[in-house]
Motif scaffolding. Structure first.
Motif, short mmCIF file in Angstrom:
data_model
loop_
_atom_site.label_atom_id
_atom_site.label_comp_id
_atom_site.label_asym_id
_atom_site.label_seq_id
_atom_site.Cartn_x
_atom_site.Cartn_y
_atom_site.Cartn_z
N UNK A 1 -4.65 -10.87 1.56
CA UNK A 1 -3.72 -10.02 2.28
C UNK A 1 -4.00 -8.55 2.02
N UNK A 2 -4.57 -8.26 0.86
CA UNK A 2 -4.94 -6.87 0.59
C UNK A 2 -5.95 -6.37 1.62
N UNK A 3 -6.89 -7.24 1.99
CA UNK A 3 -7.87 -6.86 3.01
C UNK A 3 -7.20 -6.66 4.37
N UNK A 4 -6.23 -7.51 4.69
CA UNK A 4 -5.51 -7.38 5.96
C UNK A 4 -4.72 -6.08 5.99
N UNK A 5 -3.99 -5.79 4.90
CA UNK A 5 -3.18 -4.57 4.86
C UNK A 5 -4.05 -3.32 4.90
N UNK A 6 -5.19 -3.38 4.24
CA UNK A 6 -6.10 -2.22 4.27
C UNK A 6 -6.62 -1.99 5.68
N UNK A 7 -6.97 -3.08 6.35
CA UNK A 7 -7.51 -2.95 7.70
C UNK A 7 -6.46 -2.44 8.69
N UNK A 8 -5.19 -2.83 8.48
CA UNK A 8 -4.13 -2.47 9.43
C UNK A 8 -3.42 -1.18 9.03
N UNK A 9 -3.96 -0.47 8.01
CA UNK A 9 -3.35 0.79 7.55
C UNK A 9 -1.88 0.60 7.18
N UNK A 10 -1.63 -0.37 6.30
CA UNK A 10 -0.27 -0.69 5.85
C UNK A 10 0.38 0.54 5.24
N UNK A 11 1.60 0.90 5.74
CA UNK A 11 2.26 2.14 5.32
C UNK A 11 3.61 1.91 4.64
N UNK A 12 3.91 0.68 4.26
CA UNK A 12 5.24 0.42 3.71
C UNK A 12 5.46 1.10 2.37
N UNK A 13 4.40 1.28 1.59
CA UNK A 13 4.53 1.94 0.29
C UNK A 13 4.28 3.44 0.48
N UNK A 14 5.36 4.21 0.62
CA UNK A 14 5.24 5.63 0.98
C UNK A 14 4.53 6.45 -0.09
N UNK A 15 4.82 6.17 -1.36
CA UNK A 15 4.29 7.01 -2.44
C UNK A 15 3.08 6.41 -3.15
N UNK A 16 2.68 5.24 -2.71
CA UNK A 16 1.62 4.53 -3.44
C UNK A 16 0.53 4.07 -2.49
N UNK A 17 -0.63 3.81 -3.06
CA UNK A 17 -1.76 3.32 -2.29
C UNK A 17 -2.16 1.96 -2.84
N UNK A 18 -2.28 1.00 -1.95
CA UNK A 18 -2.70 -0.34 -2.39
C UNK A 18 -4.16 -0.32 -2.80
N UNK A 19 -4.50 -1.00 -3.90
CA UNK A 19 -5.90 -1.06 -4.32
C UNK A 19 -6.67 -2.06 -3.47
N UNK A 20 -7.99 -2.02 -3.59
CA UNK A 20 -8.80 -3.02 -2.93
C UNK A 20 -8.74 -4.31 -3.73
#
Length: 254
Positions: free
Chosen positions: A181-200
């Protein structure tokens, strides 16, 4: 006026002019009846004006609600047609590996696979009419029939949405167990975490391998069928909305 008529009656009786008195009495009755009919006519005309004004206000409120429903349905339809096109690309990838060049592109399609645009109708005016048993305010039988069929159409959409969402949960569970799911969220520019960036993801996972299993292929195919059925129902409901709006406009112009 009453005293005047009484004096005439008394004079005729005192002069023993009974035949003239009888004619006069009948004439007086006719005048009274005419007066009553005129009063009733005026009262009915006033009541009709009040009813027409109330009907016009009702029609205008219904028009606002169904214009919102039309805009909402058109937006929902556009989204869900986009999602089903993405699902078809996923399914076609099983046959043509060159159709999706990157895993990131596939991730965007997976995001659409588990997405659904839901329809939330605006029913305030219609609910008020039905709850108060005031639908009869609308004179057009055809319009009343169309309005009465609105709720069943909406319920049919909701049933198909729920069935599709249940199948989407199966797709999500499958991806959680077999993909990233991390790959899916990265590809779809997931923006739910306003102050944080999801790692690969620390796992070397290519979500395109999900289609190497017959189970995932079946899930995607079932989702396509469910979304297609939902879209067909949304299209029929949109047609009903347009018919209702046309009938409302005709009644407003009368």
């Amino acid at each position: 006026m009453i005293k005047f008529f009484r004096k005439i009656r008394q004079k005729l009786l005192s002069e023993n002019k009974f035949s003239k008195y009888l004619i006069y009495a009948i004439g007086e009755i006719i005048l009274v009846v005419i007066g009553i009919l005129i009063a009733l006519g005026i009262n009915n005309a006033n009541e009709n004006r009040k009813e027409n004004k109330l009907e016009q206000n009702t029609l205008l409120n219904l028009k606002k609600d169904f214009q919102l429903n039309k805009e909402n349905l058109e937006s929902v339809l556009s989204d869900n047609e986009k999602y089903i096109r993405s699902d078809l690309k996923i399914l076609n990838f099983g046959r043509d590996k060159s159709s999706i060049k990157t895993e990131s592109e596939f991730g965007i399609l997976l995001d659409d696979l588990t997405a659904l645009s839901e329809f939330f109708p605006t029913n305030n005016s219609l609910d008020n009419l039905q709850n108060s048993s005031s639908l009869s305010l609308i004179k057009s039988q055809e319009l009343r029939n169309k309005l009465s069929s609105w709720k069943p159409y909406v319920e049919s959409i909701k049933d198909k949405e729920n069935n599709t969402l249940e199948l989407e949960r199966k797709a999500i569970d499958f991806i959680i167990k077999n993909g990233s799911w991390l790959n899916v969220d990265e590809a779809s520019n997931f923006k739910a975490l306003d102050k944080y960036t999801l790692p690969k993801s620390r796992f070397e996972v290519d979500n395109r391998t999900l289609l190497n299993t017959i189970e995932f292929e079946n899930i995607v195919e079932n989702l396509i069928m469910h979304k297609n059925g939902l879209i067909r129902t949304e299209e029929k409901t949109l047609l009903l909305v347009k018919e209702i709006l046309d009938l409302i406009d005709k009644e407003i112009k009368k």
